[in-house]
Design a protein around this motif. Structure first.
Motif, PDB file in Angstrom:
ATOM      1  N   SER A   1      10.148  13.489 -15.553  1.00  0.00           N
ATOM      2  CA  SER A   1      10.559  12.145 -15.927  1.00  0.00           C
ATOM      3  C   SER A   1      10.321  11.150 -14.794  1.00  0.00           C
ATOM      4  CB  SER A   1      12.045  12.139 -16.307  1.00  0.00           C
ATOM      5  OG  SER A   1      12.832  12.551 -15.208  1.00  0.00           O
ATOM      6  N   VAL A   2      10.222   9.888 -15.177  1.00  0.00           N
ATOM      7  CA  VAL A   2      10.052   8.794 -14.221  1.00  0.00           C
ATOM      8  C   VAL A   2      11.309   7.940 -14.260  1.00  0.00           C
ATOM      9  CG1 VAL A   2       8.674   6.801 -13.567  1.00  0.00           C
ATOM     10  CG2 VAL A   2       7.556   8.802 -14.564  1.00  0.00           C
ATOM     11  N   THR A   3      12.002   7.801 -13.134  1.00  0.00           N
ATOM     12  CA  THR A   3      13.273   7.094 -13.072  1.00  0.00           C
ATOM     13  C   THR A   3      13.085   5.625 -12.712  1.00  0.00           C
ATOM     14  OG1 THR A   3      13.590   7.636 -10.735  1.00  0.00           O
ATOM     15  CG2 THR A   3      14.388   9.235 -12.354  1.00  0.00           C
ATOM     16  N   LEU A   4      14.194   4.880 -12.749  1.00  0.00           N
ATOM     17  CA  LEU A   4      14.155   3.473 -12.370  1.00  0.00           C
ATOM     18  C   LEU A   4      13.778   3.306 -10.902  1.00  0.00           C
ATOM     19  CD1 LEU A   4      17.312   2.068 -14.211  1.00  0.00           C
ATOM     20  CD2 LEU A   4      14.904   1.722 -14.800  1.00  0.00           C
ATOM     21  N   THR A   5      14.241   4.235 -10.064  1.00  0.00           N
ATOM     22  CA  THR A   5      13.883   4.151  -8.654  1.00  0.00           C
ATOM     23  C   THR A   5      12.381   4.387  -8.470  1.00  0.00           C
ATOM     24  OG1 THR A   5      14.493   6.488  -8.403  1.00  0.00           O
ATOM     25  CG2 THR A   5      16.136   4.843  -7.781  1.00  0.00           C
ATOM     26  N   THR A   6      11.806   5.191  -9.354  1.00  0.00           N
ATOM     27  CA  THR A   6      10.363   5.415  -9.303  1.00  0.00           C
ATOM     28  C   THR A   6       9.620   4.115  -9.573  1.00  0.00           C
ATOM     29  OG1 THR A   6      10.578   7.711 -10.040  1.00  0.00           O
ATOM     30  CG2 THR A   6       8.424   6.672 -10.313  1.00  0.00           C
ATOM     31  N   PHE A   7      10.060   3.372 -10.595  1.00  0.00           N
ATOM     32  CA  PHE A   7       9.423   2.093 -10.905  1.00  0.00           C
ATOM     33  C   PHE A   7       9.589   1.104  -9.747  1.00  0.00           C
ATOM     34  CE2 PHE A   7       9.889   3.494 -15.385  1.00  0.00           C
ATOM     35  CZ  PHE A   7       8.556   3.365 -15.753  1.00  0.00           C
ATOM     36  N   ALA A   8      10.780   1.081  -9.149  1.00  0.00           N
ATOM     37  CA  ALA A   8      11.027   0.162  -8.035  1.00  0.00           C
ATOM     38  C   ALA A   8      10.123   0.493  -6.849  1.00  0.00           C
ATOM     39  CB  ALA A   8      12.494   0.233  -7.615  1.00  0.00           C
ATOM     40  N   GLY A   9      10.014   1.774  -6.538  1.00  0.00           N
ATOM     41  CA  GLY A   9       9.156   2.177  -5.444  1.00  0.00           C
ATOM     42  C   GLY A   9       7.693   1.904  -5.731  1.00  0.00           C
ATOM     43  N   THR A  10       7.310   2.082  -6.994  1.00  0.00           N
ATOM     44  CA  THR A  10       5.928   1.845  -7.378  1.00  0.00           C
ATOM     45  C   THR A  10       5.536   0.387  -7.174  1.00  0.00           C
ATOM     46  OG1 THR A  10       5.975   3.625  -9.021  1.00  0.00           O
ATOM     47  CG2 THR A  10       4.280   1.938  -9.291  1.00  0.00           C
ATOM     48  N   ILE A  11       6.441  -0.527  -7.471  1.00  0.00           N
ATOM     49  CA  ILE A  11       6.169  -1.949  -7.269  1.00  0.00           C
ATOM     50  C   ILE A  11       5.877  -2.238  -5.797  1.00  0.00           C
ATOM     51  CG2 ILE A  11       7.194  -4.254  -7.327  1.00  0.00           C
ATOM     52  CD1 ILE A  11       8.690  -3.389  -9.861  1.00  0.00           C
ATOM     53  N   LEU A  12       6.669  -1.629  -4.920  1.00  0.00           N
ATOM     54  CA  LEU A  12       6.449  -1.817  -3.485  1.00  0.00           C
ATOM     55  C   LEU A  12       5.102  -1.228  -3.057  1.00  0.00           C
ATOM     56  CD1 LEU A  12       9.990  -0.954  -2.079  1.00  0.00           C
ATOM     57  CD2 LEU A  12       8.929  -3.211  -2.212  1.00  0.00           C
ATOM     58  N   ILE A  13       4.778  -0.063  -3.590  1.00  0.00           N
ATOM     59  CA  ILE A  13       3.527   0.607  -3.231  1.00  0.00           C
ATOM     60  C   ILE A  13       2.321  -0.214  -3.677  1.00  0.00           C
ATOM     61  CG2 ILE A  13       2.087   2.638  -3.683  1.00  0.00           C
ATOM     62  CD1 ILE A  13       4.752   4.219  -3.937  1.00  0.00           C
ATOM     63  N   VAL A  14       2.356  -0.668  -4.917  1.00  0.00           N
ATOM     64  CA  VAL A  14       1.246  -1.472  -5.431  1.00  0.00           C
ATOM     65  C   VAL A  14       1.113  -2.771  -4.642  1.00  0.00           C
ATOM     66  CG1 VAL A  14       0.383  -2.744  -7.429  1.00  0.00           C
ATOM     67  CG2 VAL A  14       1.365  -0.472  -7.735  1.00  0.00           C
ATOM     68  N   SER A  15       2.241  -3.352  -4.267  1.00  0.00           N
ATOM     69  CA  SER A  15       2.201  -4.575  -3.466  1.00  0.00           C
ATOM     70  C   SER A  15       1.514  -4.329  -2.131  1.00  0.00           C
ATOM     71  CB  SER A  15       3.627  -5.091  -3.224  1.00  0.00           C
ATOM     72  OG  SER A  15       4.257  -5.431  -4.448  1.00  0.00           O
ATOM     73  N   GLY A  16       1.815  -3.185  -1.507  1.00  0.00           N
ATOM     74  CA  GLY A  16       1.172  -2.854  -0.252  1.00  0.00           C
ATOM     75  C   GLY A  16      -0.331  -2.691  -0.408  1.00  0.00           C
ATOM     76  N   CYS A  17      -0.751  -2.037  -1.496  1.00  0.00           N
ATOM     77  CA  CYS A  17      -2.184  -1.864  -1.747  1.00  0.00           C
ATOM     78  C   CYS A  17      -2.867  -3.217  -1.974  1.00  0.00           C
ATOM     79  CB  CYS A  17      -2.392  -0.954  -2.970  1.00  0.00           C
ATOM     80  SG  CYS A  17      -1.877   0.752  -2.714  1.00  0.00           S
ATOM     81  N   TRP A  18      -2.201  -4.112  -2.664  1.00  0.00           N
ATOM     82  CA  TRP A  18      -2.773  -5.430  -2.946  1.00  0.00           C
ATOM     83  C   TRP A  18      -2.956  -6.229  -1.660  1.00  0.00           C
ATOM     84  CZ3 TRP A  18      -1.099 -10.499  -2.309  1.00  0.00           C
ATOM     85  CH2 TRP A  18      -1.861 -11.464  -2.972  1.00  0.00           C
ATOM     86  N   ILE A  19      -1.940  -6.188  -0.801  1.00  0.00           N
ATOM     87  CA  ILE A  19      -2.003  -6.928   0.457  1.00  0.00           C
ATOM     88  C   ILE A  19      -3.138  -6.415   1.333  1.00  0.00           C
ATOM     89  CG2 ILE A  19      -0.783  -7.305   2.638  1.00  0.00           C
ATOM     90  CD1 ILE A  19       1.801  -7.469   0.997  1.00  0.00           C
ATOM     91  N   ALA A  20      -3.378  -5.099   1.289  1.00  0.00           N
ATOM     92  CA  ALA A  20      -4.421  -4.513   2.134  1.00  0.00           C
ATOM     93  C   ALA A  20      -5.810  -5.014   1.778  1.00  0.00           C
ATOM     94  CB  ALA A  20      -4.391  -2.992   2.023  1.00  0.00           C
ATOM     95  N   THR A  21      -6.001  -5.476   0.543  1.00  0.00           N
ATOM     96  CA  THR A  21      -7.329  -5.922   0.116  1.00  0.00           C
ATOM     97  C   THR A  21      -7.514  -7.426   0.239  1.00  0.00           C
ATOM     98  OG1 THR A  21      -6.616  -6.200  -2.205  1.00  0.00           O
ATOM     99  CG2 THR A  21      -7.442  -4.027  -1.538  1.00  0.00           C
ATOM    100  N   ARG A  22      -6.470  -8.135   0.667  1.00  0.00           N
ATOM    101  CA  ARG A  22      -6.577  -9.597   0.769  1.00  0.00           C
ATOM    102  C   ARG A  22      -7.240 -10.010   2.071  1.00  0.00           C
ATOM    103  NH1 ARG A  22      -7.009 -10.733  -3.818  1.00  0.00           N
ATOM    104  NH2 ARG A  22      -7.390  -8.500  -3.854  1.00  0.00           N
ATOM    105  N   LYS A  23      -7.972 -11.095   2.019  1.00  0.00           N
ATOM    106  CA  LYS A  23      -8.561 -11.672   3.233  1.00  0.00           C
ATOM    107  C   LYS A  23      -7.484 -12.408   4.017  1.00  0.00           C
ATOM    108  CE  LYS A  23     -13.320 -12.387   1.672  1.00  0.00           C
ATOM    109  NZ  LYS A  23     -14.387 -13.396   1.456  1.00  0.00           N
TER     110      LYS A  23
END
Length: 300
Positions: A269-291
């Motif tokens: 199962s995927v919990t609410l904390t999983t979704f919260a952590g995923t948002i942070l992870i995706v944000s980090g990946c997005w920032i890494a690709t920005r100029k």
């Protein structure tokens, strides 16, 4: 606009290739967990490496690029040996821990690799890379904290975490080797030696850990071997065209794949904390690709 679009697309290609490679390897992890549970982590790891080498070696030989030089061969051997034990310990951990949780905890490796790139490769660590990695790591802490808070620390969990920590330490150094390796050899050669050397190294321990493969595991191991080759080639291509510190946060997207495959394969199962952590992870990946200029505009 017309001139900048091709440039932007070319700049993003290494990130896309790295993300695709992570997806391939995450699916491979799911197949390997299935095989390791059925026949043991060691046997599954040996067969995966040997099958992978069998698949990719003919393509490399067909290119007739010749045997690698001593310098390149040394790097191939170094990565093959490290990868062999890194993979074995990780697949063992998968038999003790949920797939998504194991992937999340392993994210400590990219964080370590970020600073190893400074020490060993001389790469300048940019503030956005540090922030992106910390943000991604914070996401893994949220996820792991939510999962650990709901479980118990029994012997299997302890063994799994210990194996995972050992694998993560090897994985961090593996990032650095990939960067050096990708500058000296092509994806086909890298994938061939990655699987071949790893398989040969693990074969040395057959008298101690070898078991007769369980029936029905050839399909998942074969799939894992193909995915290993595809993932290795995609990541090698990406690391040859972008700095390690910029690509490292892309590894965090592996948790998204692990959550999907963990549910599809093992009904994790995927919990609410999983979704919260995923948002942070995706944000980090997005920032890494920005100029940098785009970040300055955001701050303004």
């Amino acid at each position: 606009m017309s001139n900048s679009s091709p440039i932007l697309a070319a700049r993003l290609l290494p990130f896309a290739a790295a993300a695709l490679g992570v997806g391939f390897l995450s699916l491979m992890d799911a197949f390997m967990k299935e095989a390791a549970l059925a026949t043991g982590a060691y046997t599954a790891s040996v067969l995966r490496s040997l099958m992978g080498a069998t698949i990719i070696a003919p393509f490399w030989l067909w290119r007739k690029q010749g045997w690698p030089t001593k310098v390149v061969l040394k790097i191939h051997l170094e990565r093959g040996i490290i990868s062999a034990f890194m993979a074995l310990s990780f697949f063992y951990a998968l038999t003790k821990l949920p797939l998504a949780e194991a992937i999340a905890i392993s994210f400590i490796a990219p964080l370590i690799a970020l600073y190893l790139a400074r020490v060993l490769l001389g790469e300048v660590i940019q503030p956005k890379a540090i922030f992106a990695s910390v943000l991604g790591f914070a996401g893994t802490l949220v996820i792991v904290g939510g999962r650990i808070g709901q479980g118990e620390m029994d012997l299997d969990t302890t063994l799994g975490l210990a194996a995972l920590l050992f694998s993560a330490l090897l994985y961090a150094y593996n990032f650095i080797i990939i960067r050096r390796q990708s500058q000296l050899a092509g994806p086909l050669e890298i994938a061939t030696f990655h699987s071949g050397v790893g398989g040969i190294v693990l074969l040395l321990f057959v008298p101690f850990f070898g078991t007769i493969p369980a029936s029905g595991i050839l399909m998942p191991i074969s799939a894992a071997a193909v995915l290993t080759v595809c993932g290795a080639m995609a990541i090698a291509w990406a690391y040859a065209r972008a700095e390690a510190q910029a690509l490292v946060p892309i590894e965090y997207s592996g948790f998204l794949w692990a959550s999907l495959f963990g549910w599809a394969f093992f009904r994790e199962s995927v919990t609410l904390t999983t979704f919260a952590g995923t948002i942070l992870i995706v944000s980090g990946c997005w920032i890494a690709t920005r100029k940098p200029k785009m970040l300055e505009k955001m701050r303004a």
